[in-house]
Scaffold this motif. Structure first.
Motif, short mmCIF file in Angstrom:
data_model
loop_
_atom_site.label_atom_id
_atom_site.label_comp_id
_atom_site.label_asym_id
_atom_site.label_seq_id
_atom_site.Cartn_x
_atom_site.Cartn_y
_atom_site.Cartn_z
N LYS A 102 0.85 -1.18 0.00
CA LYS A 102 0.00 0.00 0.00
C LYS A 102 0.89 1.23 0.00
CE LYS A 102 -4.10 2.00 2.15
NZ LYS A 102 -5.13 1.86 3.22
N GLU A 103 0.69 2.09 -0.99
CA GLU A 103 1.59 3.23 -1.14
C GLU A 103 0.85 4.54 -0.91
OE1 GLU A 103 3.06 3.10 -5.13
OE2 GLU A 103 1.25 4.00 -5.97
N ARG A 104 1.61 5.53 -0.45
CA ARG A 104 1.07 6.88 -0.25
C ARG A 104 1.42 7.72 -1.46
NH1 ARG A 104 3.86 9.34 4.29
NH2 ARG A 104 4.75 10.84 2.83
N TYR A 105 0.39 8.25 -2.08
CA TYR A 105 0.55 9.04 -3.30
C TYR A 105 0.31 10.49 -2.93
CZ TYR A 105 0.07 9.98 -8.36
OH TYR A 105 0.24 10.43 -9.65
N ASP A 106 1.39 11.30 -2.95
CA ASP A 106 1.34 12.66 -2.43
C ASP A 106 1.54 13.71 -3.51
OD1 ASP A 106 1.05 11.80 0.22
OD2 ASP A 106 3.22 11.71 0.55
N LEU A 107 1.07 14.91 -3.22
CA LEU A 107 1.40 16.10 -4.00
C LEU A 107 2.52 16.83 -3.30
CD1 LEU A 107 -2.19 17.52 -4.69
CD2 LEU A 107 -0.77 16.20 -6.27
N VAL A 108 3.46 17.37 -4.08
CA VAL A 108 4.58 18.13 -3.53
C VAL A 108 4.61 19.49 -4.24
CG1 VAL A 108 7.05 18.17 -3.04
CG2 VAL A 108 5.85 15.97 -3.20
N MET A 109 4.73 20.55 -3.45
CA MET A 109 4.82 21.90 -4.00
C MET A 109 5.78 22.71 -3.14
SD MET A 109 1.02 23.15 -2.78
CE MET A 109 0.31 21.60 -3.32
#
Length: 317
Positions: free
Chosen positions: A266-273
């Protein structure tokens, strides 16, 4: 509360039970008096107390800021130029939905999508070629997603990591799993043909990390050097019988009737800014969309995603 001490914006946010970005907006509007010591912003206890008392009083022509209205107020104060654009990197369909929501709010802004992997996205953010990027990069040393890579690939740049969704990563295999592929070690079976993802993608990083941990030599995997650029392309190749197994997300496997999916991770799919961008209208609107019931319901409705932490700030790196 003592009025003889000063507070950081983070401490003010905890006291008032609002976000740090709301505190900065209060300061920018002149509703909360602050001063600088070098690059540090401080608020005197007396000024905080004065703001709290003013907030309790009757409304005026400039009422205290309602945190729920920040996005709208920021949008109205910002005047966009016709050639303004914002580049969003990543390959998941959820990003296409997110872009559609943003386009409705900012019809005069060009929202551009780049369908590239996690490491290439972070490098684009570092080089100033992207504004928002996605990452699902697992670090085996810490068993943590994304933040170790952001620290390494964005040296000297502060970033904000916000969760988009959780996804299940696993093997695509033919219906019925005729080659009985269930573990990483099964990839080295002599009759098993693998189809890989490109270097820099989250799936490729997960594979290579697992091979290292398991002591598996990549040259022992038939097809390790054959690369595809998307989960869909990998799944399609397995579905057509041109490979026996590939690695990708469950959502894509659901689109093929003749594929089975073997869940692994199970993976964490993140936004980065960039942290400096978070207060800008585009980004405040983006965060607001992630936390809206309309967007969350739409993503949940298509299936294959865990939205339990969607819109949550995971880290400031």
């Amino acid at each position: 509360m003592s009025t003889d001490i000063s507070y950081t914006p983070e401490e003010i946010a905890k006291i008032l039970k609002i976000s740090k970005f709301t505190v900065y907006e209060l300061i920018k509007r002149g509703e909360l008096t602050a001063y600088r010591i070098g690059r540090k912003v401080r608020v005197e206890g007396a000024d905080l107390e004065a703001y709290k008392q003013k907030s309790k009083g009757p409304s005026t022509s400039n009422p205290p800021l309602d945190p729920s209205a920040i996005n709208e107020q920021l949008v109205h104060r910002h005047r966009f130029t016709s050639d303004e654009s914002l580049v969003i990197c990543g390959q998941d369909i959820v990003l296409d939905i997110l872009t559609r929501y943003l386009e409705k709010q900012f019809p005069q802004v060009h929202f551009l999508r780049r369908y590239i992997g996690s490491i290439d996205g972070l490098m684009a953010l570092y080089r100033g070629l992207a504004n928002v990027v996605t990452a699902h990069l697992w670090d085996s040393d810490t068993n943590e997603y994304n933040t170790p890579y952001v620290r390494r690939l964005m040296p000297g740049h502060q970033t904000c990591v916000i969760n988009l969704v959780y996804r299940m990563e696993g093997f695509y295999v033919a219906k019925g799993n005729p080659k009985n592929i269930t573990t990483w070690a099964d990839l080295v079976k002599p009759e098993v043909r693998y189809v890989n993802r490109e270097r820099g993608s989250g799936a490729r990083v997960l594979l290579d990390e697992q091979l290292r941990i398991s002591g598996i030599m990549r040259q022992d995997i038939l097809g390790y050097g054959e690369e595809e650029l998307t989960h869909l392309a990998v799944a399609s190749k397995v579905a057509r019988g041109e490979a026996d197994v590939g690695l990708g997300i469950e959502k894509v496997a659901m689109q093929f009737a003749n594929l089975d999916f073997i869940p692994l991770h199970k993976e964490r799919y993140d936004l980065v800014m960039r942290l400096e961008d978070v207060e800008r209208p585009h980004f405040q609107a983006l965060i607001g969309i992630l936390r809206s019931s309309a967007f969350r319901n739409e993503v949940q409705g298509i299936g294959g995603y865990d939205i339990s932490r969607m819109g949550e700030i995971i880290a400031e790196v």
